[in-house]
Design an enzyme around this catalytic site. Structure first.
Site, mmCIF file in Angstrom:
data_model
loop_
_atom_site.group_PDB
_atom_site.id
_atom_site.type_symbol
_atom_site.label_atom_id
_atom_site.label_comp_id
_atom_site.label_asym_id
_atom_site.label_seq_id
_atom_site.Cartn_x
_atom_site.Cartn_y
_atom_site.Cartn_z
ATOM 1 N N LYS A 13 0.786 -1.128 0.260
ATOM 2 C CA LYS A 13 -0.162 -0.002 0.099
ATOM 3 C C LYS A 13 0.765 1.352 -0.070
ATOM 4 C CE LYS A 13 -4.419 0.371 2.396
ATOM 5 N NZ LYS A 13 -5.011 0.296 3.694
HETATM 6 C C1 E4P Z 1 -8.161 0.627 3.972
HETATM 7 O O1 E4P Z 1 -7.437 0.382 3.239
HETATM 8 C C2 E4P Z 1 -8.036 1.982 4.867
HETATM 9 O O2 E4P Z 1 -6.907 2.042 5.387
HETATM 10 C C3 E4P Z 1 -9.105 1.863 5.905
HETATM 11 O O3 E4P Z 1 -10.540 1.646 5.364
HETATM 12 C C4 E4P Z 1 -9.225 3.368 6.547
HETATM 13 O O4 E4P Z 1 -10.591 3.350 7.237
HETATM 14 P P1 E4P Z 1 -10.876 4.424 8.351
HETATM 15 O O5 E4P Z 1 -11.144 5.793 7.607
HETATM 16 O O6 E4P Z 1 -12.237 3.976 9.054
HETATM 17 O O7 E4P Z 1 -9.460 4.606 9.361
#
Ligand code: E4P
Length: 215
Positions: A83
């Site tokens: 990522k």
């Molecule tokens: C996933 O890839 C993200 O990091 C995650 O969905 C972020 O979610 P949040 O905004 O609830 O922290």
């Protein structure tokens, strides 16, 4: 539609894997920090439990450091997806890593053109954060709609992961819009399965079954 679980919690991952609907997992540094297991052990175990892609985030900020970190992460298991937050240094890294066959999930996407640039650089996935946009009074699902249109207009193969999902409606809308993937917190996934009319119906059928005459 593919369903990913948005967590680093092994118990939740194992439970959802048993349900037979789990296609992958997304983590981020905040989710990893909640688990009391050494980072590499945790990631390897998640990748063992889940057959599909497991996103693990790079925290370096310079392209050459991101590339080095990503290559280290990719060695942890065959199903790792690195990522990388969208930014100029990230774009350079996405280009290099993608051309070397390392799958990249571009994260922290908040505009359609960020997604377009990530796709052009070769990202395998883009993750628009719908809940965090809703939090600041922007409609997160509008962003998903825009990115899907752009990808469709130009035939990009980059898949869209709806991220930062907060409730079942985000999930329903994602499916209606044709998003490739929704990454869903465990609590939301549990809510989706339940319906009070299903519970009432099951109860009634079981009760009536007790009245059936059997030879
Ligand atoms: C996933 O890839 C993200 O990091 C995650 O969905 C972020 O979610 P949040 O905004 O609830 O922290």
């Amino acid at each position: 539609m593919k369903i990913f679980l948005d967590t680093a919690n092994l118990q939740q991952i194992k439970e959802a894997a048993n349900w037979g609907i789990l296609d992958g997992v997304t983590t981020n540094p905040s989710l990893i920090s909640m688990e009391n297991i050494p980072f590499e052990d945790l990631v390897k175990e998640i990748c063992r439990v889940v057959a599909g892609p497991v996103s693990v985030e790079c925290v370096s900020t310079k392209a050459k450091d991101i590339i080095k970190e990503a290559k280290g992460l990719a060695k942890l298991a065959d199903n790792i997806v690195v990522k990388i937050p969208i930014c100029l240094e990230g774009l350079k890294a996405i280009k290099v890593l993608s051309s070397e066959g390392i799958h990249v999930n571009t994260t922290l996407i908040f505009s359609p053109l960020q997604a377009l640039l990530a796709a052009k650089a070769g990202a395998r996935y883009v993750s628009p954060f719908v809940g965090r946009l809703d939090d600041i009074s922007h409609d997160g699902m509008d962003l998903v709609d825009q990115i899907l249109t752009i990808f469709d207009n130009y035939g990009f193969e980059t898949e869209l992961i709806v991220a930062s999902i907060r409730h079942p409606l985000h999930f329903v809308e994602s499916a209606l819009m044709g998003a490739d993937i929704a990454t869903v917190p465990f609590g939301v996934l549990e809510k989706i399965i339940k319906h009070p009319l299903t519970d009432i119906g099951m109860e009634r059928f079981i009760k009536d079954w007790g009245k059936v005459k059997r030879g």
